[in-house]
Design an enzyme around this catalytic site. Structure first.
Site, mmCIF file in Angstrom:
data_model
loop_
_atom_site.group_PDB
_atom_site.id
_atom_site.type_symbol
_atom_site.label_atom_id
_atom_site.label_comp_id
_atom_site.label_asym_id
_atom_site.label_seq_id
_atom_site.Cartn_x
_atom_site.Cartn_y
_atom_site.Cartn_z
ATOM 1 N N LYS A 263 52.569 56.999 32.748
ATOM 2 C CA LYS A 263 53.828 57.682 33.050
ATOM 3 C C LYS A 263 54.935 57.247 32.105
ATOM 4 C CE LYS A 263 56.890 56.442 35.909
ATOM 5 N NZ LYS A 263 57.665 55.986 37.088
ATOM 6 N N ASP A 282 54.606 61.492 38.250
ATOM 7 C CA ASP A 282 54.877 60.453 39.234
ATOM 8 C C ASP A 282 54.697 61.046 40.622
ATOM 9 O OD1 ASP A 282 57.045 62.047 39.606
ATOM 10 O OD2 ASP A 282 58.523 60.621 38.865
#
Length: 402
Positions: A263, A282
């Protein structure tokens, strides 16, 4: 140190093409400050930039330390007689070249969900940030919220960044270079400043970038279509379902650094290296994928690496080369409670316990933004413009039908 302040200048930019109140606080950059007069300030390339905005124009001026009135290594397009390349710098940094309304139409044509949710959240632009600053900022974002990330970045600048000037009672520093964070006591001192386990990641990553990679390594990972400031653009190759080769290579190289997972790597690729197809996944994006795009079943029942890639590939398929930009717009559009609170003018307190997530960080930001009435008016003005536009279109359709 004395300072030199340029006159206010302006660029023709509508609120629907750029909304500072959203763009500068949507979890991309952590250094912009909104000062007492509700304008925004930040140090960029050796000067303090001050921004303000109305419905049709972006206003700006630069505050230079008197002993350094020339911008560092200005591009050929800067006017030497003025000694100030702030216009060119802002156009680059704010990524003003793409026609945002056209992009919104393109994304809406390919995605009914985007078409439904995005119109009231226009003016969200992906910044062209310094890659090193974006990298450190997103390392700081681990298990953190927007307030604390901004505080950490401010501490890094104050304690390790180059002093620029003191203006209007505030001391301004630039973002520290990798070299500035390679000293033996950096990790210990950062822990004392409240960075926690992130101190080790920052210190080690600075060592790797400064001493274990060739000079310019981080910028070499940039999308050549979105080069560093002052450098010419070049082709980035053909788009693939998993993104262009350069993006995949940059993503993998970033994973070698400390404190960088998939991420964070995608956040840096999107907001620091200019790879528009990077889609950070996320918990919020995963919730959107489950609710609106039919993920969460079968082999994609949980957010594994395979599911992470599948969700990102799906968004790239429907949104194209700027999928990361489109998904950032959708984040904001998905914050329905924020839109309701804007209408009701309800004051909401900060949530210091926000979990680790770019979008969750954004939600905390939106809650705190409601406190500031001038900013509230600006965002409401965007909604009013969009509502007026939609109403006009409906009137045209009605006349055509009758």
């Amino acid at each position: 140190m004395s300072i030199r302040i340029t006159d206010w200048a302006k660029l023709p930019v509508t609120l629907t093409e750029l909304c500072l109140a959203t763009t500068l606080r949507c979890g991309q950059s952590f250094r912009w400050k909104q000062i007492e007069d509700q304008s925004w300030t930040c140090v960029l390339r050796g000067r303090i930039l001050q921004l303000d905005q109305d419905d049709t124009h972006l206003r700006y001026r630069s505050i230079w330390p008197a002993s350094n009135t020339s911008p560092p290594t200005p591009p050929a397009s800067a006017a030497p007689e003025e000694g100030d390349d702030s216009k060119e710098l802002l156009q680059h940094y704010l990524n003003l070249h793409p026609n945002l309304a056209q992009l919104y139409r393109q994304w809406s044509e390919n995605d009914k969900n985007f078409q439904k949710k995005a119109p009231k959240f226009t003016g969200v632009r992906i910044l062209r940030q310094n890659a090193w600053e974006a990298l450190v900022g997103f390392i700081c974002s681990s298990n953190n919220n927007i307030i604390r990330i901004s505080q950490m970045v401010e501490k890094l600048c104050t304690h390790y960044g180059r002093y620029i000037a003191t203006w209007d009672g505030r001391s301004y520093h630039d973002f520290p270079s990798p070299d500035a964070l390679t000293g033996k006591g950096v990790e210990t001192y950062l822990r004392e400043l409240g960075f926690g386990y992130r101190a080790k990641y920052i210190a080690r990553t600075a060592q790797m970038v400064a001493n274990e990679r060739e000079p310019g390594w981080l910028d070499s990972l940039r999308n050549p279509e979105s080069p560093a400031y002052g450098r010419p653009a070049a082709s980035a190759g053909e788009m693939q379902p998993e993104g262009r080769h350069g993006y995949r290579q940059a993503h993998e190289k970033l994973l070698e650094l400390q404190g960088v997972g998939p991420k964070v790597a995608d956040c840096v690729c999107l907001m620091g290296l200019g790879w528009g197809e990077a889609v950070p996944i996320d918990t919020h994006v995963w919730q959107i994928a489950q609710r609106d795009y039919k993920f969460g079943k079968g082999k994609h029942a949980s957010l594994t690496k395979a599911t992470y890639d599948a969700v990102a590939n799906h968004f790239r398929k429907i949104w194209g080369k700027e999928a990361g930009w489109a998904h950032s717009v959708l984040f904001t559009a998905d914050l329905k409670v924020f839109a309701e609170r804007l209408e009701a003018k309800i004051v909401v307190k900060d949530d210091p316990a926000a979990p680790d997530s770019k979008v969750e960080t954004t939600e905390t930001l939106m809650k705190t933004s409601v406190k500031e009435e001038p900013e509230l008016k600006q965002v409401k003005r965007v909604l009013e413009i969009e509502e007026s536009t939609v109403t006009s279109r409906e009137r045209v359709k009605h006349r055509r039908r009758h």
